[in-house]
Design a protein around this motif. Structure first.
Motif, PDB file in Angstrom:
ATOM      1  N   PRO A 101       0.807  -1.250   0.141  1.00 29.47           N
ATOM      2  CA  PRO A 101      -0.057   0.203  -0.244  1.00 29.47           C
ATOM      3  C   PRO A 101       0.696   1.694   0.029  1.00 29.47           C
ATOM      4  O   PRO A 101       0.398   2.249  -0.543  1.00 29.47           O
ATOM      5  CB  PRO A 101      -0.609  -0.036   1.329  1.00 29.47           C
ATOM      6  N   GLU A 102       2.117   1.181   0.707  1.00 28.32           N
ATOM      7  CA  GLU A 102       2.471   2.705   0.617  1.00 28.32           C
ATOM      8  C   GLU A 102       3.329   2.784   1.093  1.00 28.32           C
ATOM      9  O   GLU A 102       4.012   1.143   1.374  1.00 28.32           O
ATOM     10  CB  GLU A 102       1.577   2.990   2.166  1.00 28.32           C
ATOM     11  N   THR A 103       4.826   3.718   1.440  1.00 23.77           N
ATOM     12  CA  THR A 103       6.029   3.369   2.132  1.00 23.77           C
ATOM     13  C   THR A 103       6.715   4.242   3.068  1.00 23.77           C
ATOM     14  O   THR A 103       7.549   4.841   3.771  1.00 23.77           O
ATOM     15  CB  THR A 103       7.122   3.362   0.993  1.00 23.77           C
ATOM     16  N   TYR A 152      -3.421  -9.453   1.906  1.00 24.03           N
ATOM     17  CA  TYR A 152      -2.301  -9.160   2.662  1.00 24.03           C
ATOM     18  C   TYR A 152      -2.234  -8.636   3.470  1.00 24.03           C
ATOM     19  O   TYR A 152      -2.579  -7.274   3.354  1.00 24.03           O
ATOM     20  CB  TYR A 152      -0.347  -9.399   1.858  1.00 24.03           C
ATOM     21  N   ASP A 153      -2.528  -8.800   4.982  1.00 22.67           N
ATOM     22  CA  ASP A 153      -2.133  -7.862   6.158  1.00 22.67           C
ATOM     23  C   ASP A 153      -2.926  -7.478   6.790  1.00 22.67           C
ATOM     24  O   ASP A 153      -4.315  -6.935   7.471  1.00 22.67           O
ATOM     25  CB  ASP A 153      -0.800  -7.162   6.502  1.00 22.67           C
ATOM     26  N   ARG A 154      -4.088  -6.435   5.484  1.00 19.80           N
ATOM     27  CA  ARG A 154      -5.276  -6.262   5.293  1.00 19.80           C
ATOM     28  C   ARG A 154      -6.554  -6.154   4.504  1.00 19.80           C
ATOM     29  O   ARG A 154      -5.968  -6.982   3.523  1.00 19.80           O
ATOM     30  CB  ARG A 154      -5.476  -4.743   4.638  1.00 19.80           C
ATOM     31  N   THR A 165     -10.567   3.548   6.695  1.00 19.20           N
ATOM     32  CA  THR A 165     -10.468   3.380   5.396  1.00 19.20           C
ATOM     33  C   THR A 165     -10.074   1.745   5.661  1.00 19.20           C
ATOM     34  O   THR A 165     -10.029   0.516   4.862  1.00 19.20           O
ATOM     35  CB  THR A 165     -10.149   3.905   3.815  1.00 19.20           C
ATOM     36  N   ASP A 166      -9.251   1.589   6.694  1.00 16.07           N
ATOM     37  CA  ASP A 166      -8.563   0.368   7.409  1.00 16.07           C
ATOM     38  C   ASP A 166      -9.315  -1.128   8.290  1.00 16.07           C
ATOM     39  O   ASP A 166      -9.102   0.144   9.104  1.00 16.07           O
ATOM     40  CB  ASP A 166      -6.955   0.734   7.165  1.00 16.07           C
ATOM     41  N   ALA A 167      -9.412  -2.108   7.498  1.00 12.39           N
ATOM     42  CA  ALA A 167     -10.613  -2.156   8.978  1.00 12.39           C
ATOM     43  C   ALA A 167      -9.328  -2.720  10.478  1.00 12.39           C
ATOM     44  O   ALA A 167      -9.990  -3.057  10.894  1.00 12.39           O
ATOM     45  CB  ALA A 167     -11.344  -3.514   8.267  1.00 12.39           C
ATOM     46  N   GLN A 209       2.590  -0.353  17.278  1.00 16.74           N
ATOM     47  CA  GLN A 209       3.311  -1.574  17.205  1.00 16.74           C
ATOM     48  C   GLN A 209       4.125  -1.439  15.397  1.00 16.74           C
ATOM     49  O   GLN A 209       4.024  -0.216  15.698  1.00 16.74           O
ATOM     50  CB  GLN A 209       1.495  -1.930  16.140  1.00 16.74           C
ATOM     51  N   ASP A 210       4.349  -2.934  15.549  1.00 20.54           N
ATOM     52  CA  ASP A 210       5.515  -2.889  13.750  1.00 20.54           C
ATOM     53  C   ASP A 210       6.086  -2.858  14.628  1.00 20.54           C
ATOM     54  O   ASP A 210       7.784  -3.790  13.738  1.00 20.54           O
ATOM     55  CB  ASP A 210       5.501  -1.895  12.989  1.00 20.54           C
ATOM     56  N   ALA A 211       7.347  -2.770  15.901  1.00 11.79           N
ATOM     57  CA  ALA A 211       8.362  -2.844  15.983  1.00 11.79           C
ATOM     58  C   ALA A 211       9.164  -2.543  14.879  1.00 11.79           C
ATOM     59  O   ALA A 211      10.485  -3.125  14.626  1.00 11.79           O
ATOM     60  CB  ALA A 211       9.118  -4.483  16.079  1.00 11.79           C
TER      61      ALA A 211
END
Ligand code: BGC
Length: 365
Positions: A30-32, A108-110, A162-164, A266-268
């Motif tokens: 999705p993004e960087t 993937y993930d989302r 917009t991200d469940a 979150q994400d470390a």
């Protein structure tokens, strides 16, 4: 003559297979601006190539129209498998296109919302991610011992509307914190959606496209207004990008210079691991994206071959967790990996898992 012909046929077949192109796996991230996705993209490509596929990666710059073009281009190039971390439900039209092309599509993930016309969804237990954040705050503020005479103060942030995933992160955290809010030993400064289903309040605390600058500005405003007369004890931040933006806003305020509020994440991400080590950010949640990438490719590979997926470390979302696989129109087969809460005490866990580069690891030792 016959022998010659069969030798010729064998040679022809061998040379054809030499030139046969590997099946394309289109990897759309999705993004960087949130660091993890670059790692996800690289890990997915590596895992696909390990299994004889050709992996193509594109990043969507948090723009669904751009990502749709990237996905269409994968299909034009003949991709038979798509692994998609989407931006919003605008992705549905290209997913329908992929279904018509009989491509295997793995969310993937989302989750991909608005359709069930795709193969599967693989992610972490996102409700547990939120639970770990809520429990982090509960422990750091010692909420079981808090009193109404001296309540603790918190401000709430959520991820992209917009991200469940943002809903599950929030709900997991609030299911831990709501009892303390009901008792009056914890008080919210700013909007307080009791659940993500309170959409009008949830919109107020949600952060469009997980933008750090937006979160920073919102907290700055709050510190100068609603929170000007109290000291915040905690800020619920749904990920590290927002957590660090929130810490930056606090550091610019004299009140918090010597003692920051408890800030989750979150994400470390490496920068957050450093911040945790230095006693600034309180906690993060480690989601080993190398494992997620491996699991996603194992899943896609099995589905493409018509086999039953056997994914190490993943469980099928069922029972209370079934909702994680709800697209808004029905359920998709959903596989969940397990996230791990990280504080100063166990910041070695992502390090030991090989999550960081050698250079980063050296800085965290
Ligand atoms: C992911 C998080 C990430 C966030 C922002 C969520 O969907 O699960 O890991 O921090 O998006 O990119």
């Amino acid at each position: 003559m016959k022998k010659l012909l069969s030798i010729f046929t064998m040679l022809l077949l061998a040379s054809l297979s030499l030139f046969a192109k590997a099946t394309i796996v289109g990897i759309a991230m999705p993004e960087t601006h949130v660091l993890r996705w670059t790692k996800d993209g690289e890990s997915l490509k590596k895992e696909a190539e390990k299994r004889g596929y050709s992996g193509l990666v594109q990043y969507g710059n948090a723009d669904q129209a751009q990502q749709n073009q990237q996905i269409q281009s994968f299909l034009t190039q003949g991709a038979k498998i798509l692994i998609i971390g989407n931006i919003n439900d605008g992705v549905t039209s290209v997913v329908e296109e992929a279904a018509r092309d009989k491509a295997v599509v793995v969310a993937y993930d989302r989750i991909i919302q608005g359709t069930t016309n795709y193969s599967a969804f693989i992610t972490f237990n996102n409700y547990k991610v939120g639970t770990l954040q809520g429990q982090g705050i509960e422990k750091a503020l010692n909420l079981p011992a808090a009193t109404t005479a001296a309540p603790k103060y918190i401000t709430l942030f959520a991820g992209s509307p917009t991200d469940a995933n943002a809903n599950f992160f929030y709900q997991g955290a609030m299911d831990v914190l709501n009892p303390y809010l009901k008792k009056g030993v914890l008080k919210v400064v700013g909007p307080y959606p009791e659940t993500y289903k309170d959409t009008s309040n949830f919109q107020k605390i949600a952060t469009e496209n997980w933008s750090g600058p937006l979160a920073k500005t919102r907290l700055e405003n709050l510190l100068n207004n609603d929170a000007s007369k109290i000291t915040l004890d905690a800020v619920l931040a749904p990920n590290d990008t927002l957590g660090r933006a929130i810490i930056e806003a606090c550091k610019a305020d004299a009140k918090y210079r010597s003692k920051l509020p408890v800030v989750t994440g979150q994400d470390a991400e490496f920068d957050s691991a450093v911040s945790i080590k230095n006693g600034e950010q309180y906690m993060t949640v480690f989601k080993d994206t190398a494992k997620l990438a491996e699991a996603a490719v194992i899943l896609a590979d099995a589905l493409a071959k018509g086999e039953k997926p056997n994914i190490p470390g993943a469980i099928l979302a069922d029972g209370d967790l079934k909702e994680i696989g709800y697209t808004g129109t029905g359920y998709v087969a959903t596989y969940l990996l397990d996230p791990i809460g990280i504080t100063k005490e166990n910041v070695n866990v992502p390090v030991d898992a090989g999550f960081y580069t050698a250079e980063e690891t050296a800085k965290l030792k």
